[in-house]
Write a protein that holds these residues in place. Structure first.
Motif, short mmCIF file in Angstrom:
data_model
loop_
_atom_site.label_atom_id
_atom_site.label_comp_id
_atom_site.label_asym_id
_atom_site.label_seq_id
_atom_site.Cartn_x
_atom_site.Cartn_y
_atom_site.Cartn_z
N SER A 20 0.35 -1.06 -0.03
CA SER A 20 0.07 0.13 0.27
C SER A 20 0.63 0.97 -0.16
CB SER A 20 -1.10 0.08 1.17
OG SER A 20 -1.97 1.09 1.48
N GLN A 325 -12.97 -3.91 1.57
CA GLN A 325 -11.33 -3.45 2.15
C GLN A 325 -12.01 -1.96 2.61
OE1 GLN A 325 -8.46 -5.14 0.01
NE2 GLN A 325 -7.92 -6.53 1.14
N THR A 327 -10.38 1.36 3.82
CA THR A 327 -9.28 2.78 4.00
C THR A 327 -10.24 4.38 4.59
OG1 THR A 327 -7.67 1.31 2.67
CG2 THR A 327 -7.20 3.48 3.51
N TYR A 328 -9.25 4.04 5.62
CA TYR A 328 -9.71 6.00 5.66
C TYR A 328 -8.52 6.82 6.21
CZ TYR A 328 -11.71 9.71 8.42
OH TYR A 328 -12.33 11.12 8.86
N GLU A 329 -8.01 7.93 5.70
CA GLU A 329 -7.37 8.49 6.32
C GLU A 329 -7.52 9.67 6.80
OE1 GLU A 329 -5.47 10.44 2.77
OE2 GLU A 329 -4.94 9.03 1.26
N ASP A 337 -7.37 0.84 8.71
CA ASP A 337 -8.40 0.08 8.12
C ASP A 337 -8.75 -1.20 8.07
OD1 ASP A 337 -5.44 -1.95 8.18
OD2 ASP A 337 -4.52 -0.19 6.37
N SER A 339 -11.22 -5.00 7.18
CA SER A 339 -11.94 -5.67 6.05
C SER A 339 -12.55 -6.92 6.63
CB SER A 339 -10.64 -6.82 5.52
OG SER A 339 -9.63 -7.44 6.67
N SER A 386 -1.98 -4.26 13.96
CA SER A 386 -2.94 -4.96 13.61
C SER A 386 -4.00 -5.94 14.10
CB SER A 386 -3.23 -5.16 12.05
OG SER A 386 -2.87 -5.76 11.68
#
Length: 418
Positions: A20, A325, A327-329, A337, A339, A386
């Motif tokens: 990524s 999946q 993803t958040y900034e 992230d 999933s 994670s």
């Protein structure tokens, strides 16, 4: 069904994070990095009872390239990991993933893509197997690495016109290091030919005929070293479409009329509809969802997840999977992230027993959820953690078995881009 082990790549989360980050560096064609991660797993062998917990250390080397040279584009990435368990040292292993490819084109209307991918990882997802001589379940905990290889080539004729002819070739194989798992090895070659039409700037669709010749070279044995192979013939009519209705969404789909015939084990023959759908949705500039839905036979399903061989999808007579999946900034330096995946497999196996063949059938359901966060204080350094939870229920313990497992890990990474 000829059951094959799912690949449980020890550094999967770590390598995904690295990939990524590499993808973000679009203006820098090269990168190289190192990383160190530690993960505590509650059920290392994924057994139903007597779960063994352990802590895994993953030390990785990462590298990649994405460089245009004239009309051609060269791309590739590498991850090589040294995986060491604190207690279960018999499972210590080295894993790798290598991708090399070229997007090429001529001065006329001909272009194409050639790619090669090779992966190796510890196979410890399904430690139950079927003893081909006795036809009874057997718990096997020997170390076993699974190696997958994929070579793909596609040639397009008519690039600047609305109508494009496409010719494709694909070679795939999965092999295991332990002789106990020889009967799960699988190799195939596939050829396709079709047409694609550009209806507008946002929509193109195609139709193709696909022919696949595959084999399980070591399916059965009653005498050590003497095997009977299962040859697989598959025929598909593929309908495909790529649609970008707006800047926030992109849809990629395939719907196929498929027929698969096995030389051994008629219970694994299949005739019906298969397919896959991917929806890439970016509702805001900081939030992204990539959702997938797929339904295919066991020979094909393991390669649907992208990247290396995905054993969570494989092994079934048919496999249906849905997942997403996100993803958040959260900020320019912090990314969250998560999933979720649900998989249903229809299972079948013809097992050689003294005096004949025993046909088995059943199904199982698999789920996996994960959540992670990564922090990049600089362009070079990244820290992340994670957690994941996975579970499986089953209807036939001779073909699969239930288990629950959790993992929690953190890593640090240094990456140079140039």
């Amino acid at each position: 069904m000829k059951l094959r082990h799912p690949l449980a790549a020890s550094g999967a989360a770590l390598c995904a994070a690295a990939a990524s980050l590499g993808a973000q560096a679009q203006n820098t064609p090269y990168y190289i990095g190192i990383s160190q991660g530690f993960t505590h797993e509650s059920n290392v062998l994924h057994t139903e009872r007597g779960a063994v917990s352990d802590t895994l250390s993953v030390t990785s080397l990462l590298a990649g390239v994405d460089q245009r040279i004239g009309r051609q584009r060269v791309f590739g990435n590498l991850n090589y990991s040294i995986n060491r368990f604190q207690e279960s040292d018999r499972l210590n292993n080295n894993s790798y993933g290598v991708l090399l490819g070229v997007d090429w084109e001529t001065i006329e209307r001909i272009s194409g893509t050639v790619s090669l991918r090779a992966d190796q990882a510890l196979s410890r997802y399904d430690y139950i197997t079927v003893n081909n001589a006795a036809g009874v379940p057997q718990l096997v905990t020997d170390r076993n690495t699974a190696r997958s290889l994929q070579f793909s080539s596609i040639t397009r004729i008519g690039v600047v016109t609305r109508l494009t002819a496409e010719l494709g070739f694909n070679h795939q194989r999965i092999d295991h290091s332990s002789a106990l798992y020889d009967f799960r090895d699988y190799h195939h070659n596939a050829f396709s030919a079709g047409l694609r039409y550009q209806f507008s700037g946002s929509l193109n669709a195609g139709i193709a005929a696909r022919f696949t010749k595959g084999t399980y070279p070591h399916l059965r044995t009653n005498v050590p070293g003497v095997y009977a192979s299962d040859d697989v013939d598959r025929r598909d009519i593929d309908l495909t479409a790529n649609w970008t209705p707006g800047g926030a969404s992109a849809l990629y789909g395939r719907l196929s009329l498929s027929q698969t015939d096995h030389s051994l084990g008629g219970g694994n023959n299949f005739s019906g509809v298969t397919g896959a759908l991917t929806w890439d949705w970016r509702p805001t500039g900081k939030l992204r969802f990539v959702s997938t839905l797929s339904h295919d036979t066991g020979e094909e399903a393991g390669y649907l997840g992208g990247g290396g061989y995905d054993m969570a999808l494989s092994n079934g007579r048919t496999t249906t999977a849905i997942g997403t999946q996100a993803t958040y900034e959260l900020s320019s330096k912090v990314v969250i992230d998560g999933s979720a995946r649900l998989v249903h497999r229809s299972l079948s196996a013809d097992v050689a027993v003294p005096g004949g063949v025993n046909s088995l059938s059943g199904s199982d359901n698999f789920s996996r959820f994960s959540l992670g966060v990564r922090w990049s204080p600089t362009r070079v350094f990244t820290l992340g953690c994670s957690a994941s939870l996975e579970s499986r229920t089953t209807g036939n313990r001779a073909l699969s078995y239930p288990y629950d497992a959790t993992s929690l890990g953190c890593y640090g990474q240094a990456m140079l881009r140039f």
